[in-house]
Design a protein around this motif. Sequence first.
Motif, PDB file in Angstrom:
ATOM      1  N   TRP A   6       0.447  -1.299  -0.270  1.00 47.54           N
ATOM      2  CA  TRP A   6       0.261   0.211  -0.001  1.00 47.54           C
ATOM      3  C   TRP A   6       1.087   1.464  -0.122  1.00 47.54           C
ATOM      4  CZ3 TRP A   6       1.386   3.350   4.354  1.00 47.54           C
ATOM      5  CH2 TRP A   6       1.441   2.932   5.263  1.00 47.54           C
ATOM      6  N   GLN A  71      -5.285   3.955  -0.293  1.00 49.03           N
ATOM      7  CA  GLN A  71      -5.310   3.062  -0.854  1.00 49.03           C
ATOM      8  C   GLN A  71      -6.637   1.791  -0.122  1.00 49.03           C
ATOM      9  OE1 GLN A  71      -3.611   1.051  -3.390  1.00 49.03           O
ATOM     10  NE2 GLN A  71      -2.664   3.486  -3.632  1.00 49.03           N
ATOM     11  N   LEU A  72      -6.781   2.013   0.647  1.00 49.05           N
ATOM     12  CA  LEU A  72      -8.095   1.513   1.028  1.00 49.05           C
ATOM     13  C   LEU A  72      -8.983   2.163   0.576  1.00 49.05           C
ATOM     14  CD1 LEU A  72      -9.194  -0.446   3.571  1.00 49.05           C
ATOM     15  CD2 LEU A  72      -9.032   1.439   5.216  1.00 49.05           C
ATOM     16  N   ARG A  75      -9.663   0.123  -3.245  1.00 49.52           N
ATOM     17  CA  ARG A  75     -10.309  -0.786  -2.739  1.00 49.52           C
ATOM     18  C   ARG A  75     -11.149  -0.659  -2.737  1.00 49.52           C
ATOM     19  NH1 ARG A  75      -5.666  -4.427  -2.846  1.00 49.52           N
ATOM     20  NH2 ARG A  75      -4.154  -3.618  -1.855  1.00 49.52           N
TER      21      ARG A  75
END
Length: 252
Positions: A6, A71-72, A75
């Motif tokens: 990440w 990044q979370l 996603r």
Amino acid sequence: MKIRDWRGQFGDARWWAQAFGFALVAGAGLGVLGPFGSFLNGDVALRVFSWTGNLLAGTVILGLIVPFVTQLALRLGLPRLFGVAAGVLVATGPAAGFSYIFGHWLWPYEIDRVRPIDWFTQALIIEIAMIALWVLIMLARESMRPSPAGAREASKPDLTAPVLCLHMEDHYVRVHRAGGSSLELMTMSDAIARYGAGKGLRAHRSWWVADAAVTGAERDGRNWRLRLSNGQSVPLARASVIEARAKGWIRE
């Protein structure tokens, strides 16, 4: 989720060196100017020490938290800008906490008069200002830098064609498709999240390949290389060999 998955710049020593250098210069400038009433706290040397310490700590906190939250968000299908903004807000808490502890150590009596909400607000303002200045500096550097070799394509690729592989080129990622390739200014982690999450393999530090693009593998001395459907040969890192075998790409 592993750290290396990440943080696009987490293991990039050059990025951290640039960020810390920026924090030192900016901290010295803020120490001289003395914003938020800090010009009343001691001489210039002490203020510079205080501001550079806070900005160095803030650089570490932001550099770890913001990419993770971004990044979370990607996603989860959320916009990248939302992830960055959320990451900054999350990072402001520990940054403000460090600033309070550090300031209380330097000025134990004056600091107690500042409310927690004021610490948070001031830390958020400084973070936003420093991030904006950093982005402007990076954009200015990129605009003055010659385009990487092959940046200008003879023909534009079909952007609707499936992505075959991704290749990191300096600060850019080259996105290879059946009809050609294009360059995009992003980190490799962001490119994988956008084009290939769960659909391929990080074959090498600077390469990602799509499952559907791999036609086989071949020996390259003691190492392996993957053959792709567009004729490219991609190096396979030793750490990725086990996963490549599991996918059936390597047969000995």
